[in-house]
Design a protein around this motif. Sequence first.
Motif, PDB file in Angstrom:
ATOM      1  N   ARG A 187     -15.666  32.008  38.982  1.00 55.82           N
ATOM      2  CA  ARG A 187     -15.237  31.016  39.982  1.00 55.82           C
ATOM      3  C   ARG A 187     -14.655  31.690  41.211  1.00 55.82           C
ATOM      4  O   ARG A 187     -14.856  31.234  42.334  1.00 55.82           O
ATOM      5  CB  ARG A 187     -14.207  30.065  39.348  1.00 55.82           C
ATOM      6  CG  ARG A 187     -13.665  29.000  40.288  1.00 55.82           C
ATOM      7  CD  ARG A 187     -12.646  28.111  39.584  1.00 55.82           C
ATOM      8  NE  ARG A 187     -11.522  28.867  39.048  1.00 55.82           N
ATOM      9  CZ  ARG A 187     -10.448  29.214  39.764  1.00 55.82           C
ATOM     10  NH1 ARG A 187     -10.383  28.894  41.045  1.00 55.82           N
ATOM     11  NH2 ARG A 187      -9.464  29.895  39.206  1.00 55.82           N
ATOM     12  N   ARG A 188     -13.928  32.784  41.000  1.00 51.13           N
ATOM     13  CA  ARG A 188     -13.287  33.479  42.118  1.00 51.13           C
ATOM     14  C   ARG A 188     -14.060  34.725  42.555  1.00 51.13           C
ATOM     15  O   ARG A 188     -13.654  35.424  43.476  1.00 51.13           O
ATOM     16  CB  ARG A 188     -11.858  33.864  41.757  1.00 51.13           C
ATOM     17  CG  ARG A 188     -11.000  32.691  41.386  1.00 51.13           C
ATOM     18  CD  ARG A 188      -9.533  32.959  41.592  1.00 51.13           C
ATOM     19  NE  ARG A 188      -8.962  33.945  40.666  1.00 51.13           N
ATOM     20  CZ  ARG A 188      -7.658  34.231  40.617  1.00 51.13           C
ATOM     21  NH1 ARG A 188      -6.827  33.605  41.430  1.00 51.13           N
ATOM     22  NH2 ARG A 188      -7.195  35.110  39.752  1.00 51.13           N
ATOM     23  N   ASN A 189     -15.169  34.999  41.874  1.00 53.38           N
ATOM     24  CA  ASN A 189     -15.986  36.165  42.202  1.00 53.38           C
ATOM     25  C   ASN A 189     -15.180  37.458  42.164  1.00 53.38           C
ATOM     26  O   ASN A 189     -15.229  38.285  43.092  1.00 53.38           O
ATOM     27  CB  ASN A 189     -16.661  35.996  43.569  1.00 53.38           C
ATOM     28  CG  ASN A 189     -18.052  35.403  43.455  1.00 53.38           C
ATOM     29  OD1 ASN A 189     -18.734  35.585  42.449  1.00 53.38           O
ATOM     30  ND2 ASN A 189     -18.477  34.675  44.468  1.00 53.38           N
ATOM     31  N   VAL A 190     -14.415  37.642  41.081  1.00 51.38           N
ATOM     32  CA  VAL A 190     -13.717  38.900  40.871  1.00 51.38           C
ATOM     33  C   VAL A 190     -13.933  39.316  39.423  1.00 51.38           C
ATOM     34  O   VAL A 190     -13.821  38.499  38.506  1.00 51.38           O
ATOM     35  CB  VAL A 190     -12.210  38.790  41.223  1.00 51.38           C
ATOM     36  CG1 VAL A 190     -11.520  37.678  40.421  1.00 51.38           C
ATOM     37  CG2 VAL A 190     -11.509  40.115  41.002  1.00 51.38           C
ATOM     38  N   PHE A 191     -14.272  40.592  39.244  1.00 50.22           N
ATOM     39  CA  PHE A 191     -14.623  41.092  37.917  1.00 50.22           C
ATOM     40  C   PHE A 191     -13.983  42.465  37.723  1.00 50.22           C
ATOM     41  O   PHE A 191     -14.194  43.379  38.527  1.00 50.22           O
ATOM     42  CB  PHE A 191     -16.144  41.224  37.774  1.00 50.22           C
ATOM     43  CG  PHE A 191     -16.884  39.939  38.052  1.00 50.22           C
ATOM     44  CD1 PHE A 191     -17.154  39.043  37.033  1.00 50.22           C
ATOM     45  CD2 PHE A 191     -17.292  39.625  39.338  1.00 50.22           C
ATOM     46  CE1 PHE A 191     -17.835  37.858  37.289  1.00 50.22           C
ATOM     47  CE2 PHE A 191     -17.969  38.442  39.616  1.00 50.22           C
ATOM     48  CZ  PHE A 191     -18.237  37.559  38.583  1.00 50.22           C
ATOM     49  N   VAL A 192     -13.180  42.578  36.673  1.00 49.79           N
ATOM     50  CA  VAL A 192     -12.634  43.865  36.268  1.00 49.79           C
ATOM     51  C   VAL A 192     -13.495  44.364  35.118  1.00 49.79           C
ATOM     52  O   VAL A 192     -13.488  43.788  34.029  1.00 49.79           O
ATOM     53  CB  VAL A 192     -11.163  43.745  35.830  1.00 49.79           C
ATOM     54  CG1 VAL A 192     -10.643  45.094  35.337  1.00 49.79           C
ATOM     55  CG2 VAL A 192     -10.303  43.227  36.980  1.00 49.79           C
ATOM     56  N   CYS A 193     -14.256  45.411  35.386  1.00 52.01           N
ATOM     57  CA  CYS A 193     -15.215  45.925  34.401  1.00 52.01           C
ATOM     58  C   CYS A 193     -14.772  47.300  33.928  1.00 52.01           C
ATOM     59  O   CYS A 193     -15.062  48.318  34.561  1.00 52.01           O
ATOM     60  CB  CYS A 193     -16.622  45.999  35.007  1.00 52.01           C
ATOM     61  SG  CYS A 193     -17.270  44.411  35.580  1.00 52.01           S
ATOM     62  N   ASN A 194     -14.021  47.329  32.848  1.00 54.99           N
ATOM     63  CA  ASN A 194     -13.710  48.591  32.183  1.00 54.99           C
ATOM     64  C   ASN A 194     -14.836  48.866  31.197  1.00 54.99           C
ATOM     65  O   ASN A 194     -14.992  48.124  30.217  1.00 54.99           O
ATOM     66  CB  ASN A 194     -12.375  48.499  31.447  1.00 54.99           C
ATOM     67  CG  ASN A 194     -11.231  49.087  32.238  1.00 54.99           C
ATOM     68  OD1 ASN A 194     -11.310  50.223  32.704  1.00 54.99           O
ATOM     69  ND2 ASN A 194     -10.160  48.324  32.406  1.00 54.99           N
ATOM     70  N   PRO A 195     -15.655  49.912  31.404  1.00 49.95           N
ATOM     71  CA  PRO A 195     -16.808  50.117  30.526  1.00 49.95           C
ATOM     72  C   PRO A 195     -16.470  50.206  29.042  1.00 49.95           C
ATOM     73  O   PRO A 195     -17.254  49.768  28.206  1.00 49.95           O
ATOM     74  CB  PRO A 195     -17.413  51.428  31.050  1.00 49.95           C
ATOM     75  CG  PRO A 195     -17.066  51.420  32.504  1.00 49.95           C
ATOM     76  CD  PRO A 195     -15.674  50.840  32.552  1.00 49.95           C
ATOM     77  N   PHE A 196     -15.274  50.758  28.694  1.00 46.91           N
ATOM     78  CA  PHE A 196     -14.960  50.839  27.267  1.00 46.91           C
ATOM     79  C   PHE A 196     -14.663  49.469  26.670  1.00 46.91           C
ATOM     80  O   PHE A 196     -14.646  49.309  25.461  1.00 46.91           O
ATOM     81  CB  PHE A 196     -13.809  51.818  26.982  1.00 46.91           C
ATOM     82  CG  PHE A 196     -12.602  51.668  27.849  1.00 46.91           C
ATOM     83  CD1 PHE A 196     -11.806  50.545  27.792  1.00 46.91           C
ATOM     84  CD2 PHE A 196     -12.248  52.684  28.724  1.00 46.91           C
ATOM     85  CE1 PHE A 196     -10.685  50.416  28.583  1.00 46.91           C
ATOM     86  CE2 PHE A 196     -11.119  52.566  29.533  1.00 46.91           C
ATOM     87  CZ  PHE A 196     -10.341  51.426  29.455  1.00 46.91           C
ATOM     88  N   GLY A 197     -14.420  48.462  27.504  1.00 48.30           N
ATOM     89  CA  GLY A 197     -14.236  47.102  27.013  1.00 48.30           C
ATOM     90  C   GLY A 197     -15.510  46.296  27.006  1.00 48.30           C
ATOM     91  O   GLY A 197     -15.488  45.109  26.673  1.00 48.30           O
ATOM     92  N   MET A 198     -16.646  46.940  27.361  1.00 48.37           N
ATOM     93  CA  MET A 198     -17.904  46.218  27.464  1.00 48.37           C
ATOM     94  C   MET A 198     -19.075  46.921  26.779  1.00 48.37           C
ATOM     95  O   MET A 198     -19.981  46.260  26.275  1.00 48.37           O
ATOM     96  CB  MET A 198     -18.276  46.016  28.943  1.00 48.37           C
ATOM     97  CG  MET A 198     -17.239  45.262  29.761  1.00 48.37           C
ATOM     98  SD  MET A 198     -17.698  45.089  31.493  1.00 48.37           S
ATOM     99  CE  MET A 198     -19.065  43.929  31.349  1.00 48.37           C
ATOM    100  N   ILE A 199     -19.055  48.244  26.767  1.00 41.03           N
ATOM    101  CA  ILE A 199     -20.246  49.008  26.379  1.00 41.03           C
ATOM    102  C   ILE A 199     -19.958  49.849  25.149  1.00 41.03           C
ATOM    103  O   ILE A 199     -18.962  50.583  25.096  1.00 41.03           O
ATOM    104  CB  ILE A 199     -20.699  49.910  27.540  1.00 41.03           C
ATOM    105  CG1 ILE A 199     -21.010  49.061  28.782  1.00 41.03           C
ATOM    106  CG2 ILE A 199     -21.914  50.728  27.137  1.00 41.03           C
ATOM    107  CD1 ILE A 199     -21.161  49.866  30.053  1.00 41.03           C
TER     108      ILE A 199
END
Length: 312
Positions: A134-146
Motif C-alpha cells: 500500500r505504501r510501496n516500501v519493502f525491507v528485503c533482508n535476504p536471510f529472511g526471504m531466501i
Amino acid sequence: MRPVLVLSFLVSVLVKATGQYLVEFDLNQVVNDKVQVTIDPPEIDSDQIEFHMPKIVPGTYAVSDFGRIVSDFLVYSTSGDTLNAEKISSNRWKITNAKQIEKISYWIDDTFDKSSNYHDNFIFEPSGTSFEARRNVFVCNPFGMIGYLDGYKNVEFKLQIRHPKQIYGTTSLERIEQNEELDVFRSDNYHNLVDAPILYCRPDTVSRQIAGAEISVSVFSPTKKLVASEVMDNLEDLIHAQSEYLGGKLPVNRYAYLIYLMDFRSLSYSWGALEHSYSSLYTFPESNVNQLKQTIRDFAAHEFLHVLTPLY
C-alpha cells in the motif's frame, strides 16, 4: 485468506546455468503481506537433499527461525510435476528425487506485522522484512526471504526482483542489470547474498564519494520528516574522521546506510540497527528531526566500524 499459488514456467530474463542459483520475486504481487519466492537451483548430484532457511542471524543473538513464516512450499521437476518435500524441522525440508529439481517455490510472510506464526518470538526489525504494498516500501533482508540447498551455499547467486516503477532499491549488492521495473543482482555465494539488505521505497537516495569510497544513504520517512541529503550531510565529517582513524582510507570501496523510520510501534518493542560488511540497516521511530539526526549519527559511528568485524 491464503495466497493462491501462481507459478510461471515462462522463459526467465535469466538463463539457468550449472553451478548457480536464480532467485526471483515480484514486489508487484504481494498478497496479505506475503511474497512468493521462486528458486532455480544449480544441478544437484544426489538423490536426496535438504532445503534450509536461516535459524539465527549473526549480530542479533536471537533465534529467528525464518522457516516458520514459509508457506505453500513446493518443489517442481523438469516435467512440471511436484516432487516430495517433507518438512522435518522449523527450517528444513527433505526433498527426494533431488536430481530432478527444476524449481522451488514458496510464500514468505513479512515480520514487521503480527502473524500467528510468530507467537511471542518477534524478530528484531533490522533483521526482519516488511512488504508494504500500500505504501510501496519493502525491507528485503535476504536471510529472511531466501533459503539454500544443503551443500550448495558456496556457489553464485543471481537475484531477480521485479518492482513497481515508482520505487528504487538501495543495497550494497552488485547490480548487473536494471530498468524501471527490474533489478538483477549478483553474489559470489549465499553468505555474501544474505549479508546485503535491500530497501525499496520512493527514491530518497544520495550517493557521494567520501574518503575513497562510494557512500550511499537511503531513507524511508512516512511523513518526510527526514531526507537522505540531511543524513548524508550529518554523516560526512564522521566518515572522514573514521577514515583518518583507520589510516587515511576506508577499508571498503562502497557502503550503504539504509534507514527505515516507523510511524508505528515495533513488535519487538525495540529500535536500532544491524551491521553488515558493506551496509547497515536502521529502524527508528519517526520522531523529532534533530533527535533523529543525532541518534542515527551515534548508531552509524558504531555500525560502520563493523566492517572490521563483519557478521560472517
